[in-house]
Design an enzyme around this catalytic site. Structure first.
Site, PDB file in Angstrom:
ATOM      1  N   GLN A   1       0.815  -1.204   0.000  1.00  0.00           N
ATOM      2  CA  GLN A   1       0.000   0.000   0.000  1.00  0.00           C
ATOM      3  C   GLN A   1       0.856   1.265   0.000  1.00  0.00           C
ATOM      4  OE1 GLN A   1      -3.054  -1.623   3.207  1.00  0.00           O
ATOM      5  NE2 GLN A   1      -3.944   0.064   2.079  1.00  0.00           N
ATOM      6  N   HIS A   2       0.209   2.362  -0.379  1.00  0.00           N
ATOM      7  CA  HIS A   2       0.696   3.745  -0.248  1.00  0.00           C
ATOM      8  C   HIS A   2       1.756   4.160  -1.255  1.00  0.00           C
ATOM      9  CE1 HIS A   2      -1.382   3.231   3.498  1.00  0.00           C
ATOM     10  NE2 HIS A   2      -0.401   2.610   4.103  1.00  0.00           N
TER      11      HIS A   2
ATOM     12  N   ASP B   1      -2.360  -4.943   0.186  1.00  0.00           N
ATOM     13  CA  ASP B   1      -1.905  -6.239   0.695  1.00  0.00           C
ATOM     14  C   ASP B   1      -2.590  -6.649   1.983  1.00  0.00           C
ATOM     15  OD1 ASP B   1      -0.627  -4.216   2.120  1.00  0.00           O
ATOM     16  OD2 ASP B   1       1.404  -4.984   1.783  1.00  0.00           O
TER      17      ASP B   1
END
Length: 486
Positions: free
Chosen positions: A71-72, A240
């Site tokens: 992520q991110h 995830d």
């Protein structure tokens, strides 16, 4: 029976599983490594995905594929679809100052934190995409000027699988969009005003797909296999953590604790959360529900570091830890080895407290490392409870869950039974289950039976967490960014 594929494009590697769509039985799998670092050229992910597909025997008999990813991460594209600069990953902390600025611009102290929590369910920290965009605008204006679109790692890989058909075709899902800092799980809309505030102007962002909405079709020319590939549907993908929760079949009362490069603590919820402290991120899940989550930067790497310091392997580290008494006779390790995200202390270092002649042994240090890592995760468990998340048991997954010491010590610290499924690729499994749901349709996802887990129970030892809490307050921040008030 039709087959489906699930991808886990994580920080460290790309894993791919191919499973039966209806039963979930594993047919074959493959993997390939990713480069180290906190910024990575996305081309490395693409190359690893191709290697993992080849190692798994190709996709000629697969009907659907879905990608879950870390992520991110900030993937910036120019107007032609070319990558502008290496992607900044979730664990890159250079944007800590940018995050603090974004919060301060919304109001002083708790006012700014409350604004962001109410707006998008998260309070900016260094890991979030919105903070990285602000950093890019301020520190690399030349690159920022070239950006026409911004997406996340799983978005970019899904788009490439579709043949990169123009920026307007970029798509994402609720779970990953909820980790950007400019999409609201509560309203299911982008907060374009916050994106513009962070970056200075608007750019193209991916369309957010529903739980079973297809992201398109696999372009047969993009992976080994060529035109003989059948028509393969692309699932919406996932972050995830949401994929892992889906992969282990987490339900009400279950909290998933994942011990990988990062540590995460998350539970499925029916309502969105908004924690103004920023400890709990109000993410969405892959089913249409919500996934309040706490993340720590330091998890399995704490065990790796302790093992390296003691000159032993991980199995021997576990044996040493279990040979010491609970609480390690007062030796406490605060595991902020790479700064920390929760609490938001990107400039903090790790620390050891209670070192005496009695505790200066390999066994005590090994025990303190295991307990310190688990105590940091238990702080996250407390934060979820404070947001109304029910906790009946913990499902423990990730590489760190393979440690015998972690399994046996965890219930002493978490205070609830700990269930450990057999080692598996649960992020990739969650993506595969999502692909099956996309392919098969229906109001509910297919029910796949997770292999029989092992349950660990023990009497809680509150003194461990009490000593950890005292030691945690004495950790020093060595950079210029102060920790926010607790």
């Amino acid at each position: 029976m039709p087959l489906v594929a699930g991808v886990d494009s994580s920080t460290q590697s790309c894993k791919l599983v191919i499973r039966d769509a209806e039963s979930g039985v594993l047919v074959r799998q493959g993997r390939a490594p990713h480069p180290d670092g906190t910024e990575v050229d996305p081309a490395a992910w693409w190359s690893a995905l191709g290697e993992a597909v080849s190692a798994a025997g190709g996709l000629a008999d697969v009907g659907a594929i879905s990608v879950a990813g870390q992520q991110h991460g900030m993937v910036c594209l120019d107007e032609t679809g070319a990558v502008v600069r290496p992607a900044l990953l979730w664990n890159d902390t250079r944007s800590a100052g940018a995050a603090a600025d974004l919060v301060a611009e919304a109001g002083e102290g708790e006012t700014g934190q409350r604004f962001w929590a109410d707006a998008v369910g998260v309070v900016p920290v260094a890991s979030l995409t919105v903070s990285k965009l602000r950093w890019l605008a301020r520190h690399e204006p030349g690159n920022a000027a070239r950006v026409a679109a911004v997406c996340l790692p799983h978005d970019w890989l899904t788009w490439r699988l579709a043949g990169a058909p123009g920026l307007a075709a970029l798509s994402t899902d609720r779970s990953d969009a909820s980790g950007t800092g400019y999409w609201s799980p509560a309203s299911a809309t982008y907060r374009r005003d916050l994106l513009e505030q962070a970056f200075g102007r608007m750019v193209t962002v991916p369309r957010v797909l529903g739980p079973v909405e297809s992201a398109g079709r696999l372009d047969p020319a993009v992976l080994a296999g060529g035109p003989e590939l059948p028509e393969v549907s692309l699932g919406p993908g996932a972050g995830d953590n949401a994929a892992a929760a889906f992969g282990v079949g987490a339900g009400p009362g279950d909290v998933v604790v994942s011990i990988g490069t990062s540590g995460t603590v998350c539970g499925v919820a029916e309502q969105p959360t908004a924690d103004p402290t920023g400890i709990v991120a109000g993410f969405a899940d892959v089913t249409g529900r919500y996934l309040p989550l706490v993340c720590t930067l330091n998890a399995a790497r704490v065990l790796d570091a302790a093992a390296a310091l003691l000159g032993v392997g991980l199995a021997e580290l576990a044996d040493l830890a279990l040979s010491a008494p609970p609480g390690a006779d007062g030796l406490v390790l605060v595991p902020y080895l790479a700064g920390e995200r929760t609490p938001n202390r990107p400039d903090a270092n790790g620390a050891v407290h209670g070192l005496t002649l009695r505790t200066a042994t390999p066994a005590h240090l090994a025990r303190a490392a295991v307990e310190g890592m688990l105590c940091a995760l238990a702080d996250g468990l407390d934060a979820l409870v404070a947001q109304g998340v029910a906790v009946q048991r913990v499902i423990l997954v990730g590489g760190g869950a393979r440690s015998t010491a972690v399994r046996r010590v965890a219930p002493q610290i978490f205070g609830v039974p700990v269930v450990v499924p057999p080692p598996g690729e649960y992020v990739a499994d969650g993506a595969a289950r999502q692909a099956a749901w996309t392919a098969l349709g229906g109001a509910q996802p297919p029910i796949w039976t997770v292999a029989a887990p092992r349950t660990y129970e023990a009497d809680p030892v509150p003194a461990i967490r009490a000593r950890y809490a005292q030691a945690r307050e004495h950790v020093i921040d060595h950079g210029s960014t102060p920790a926010p008030p607790r």
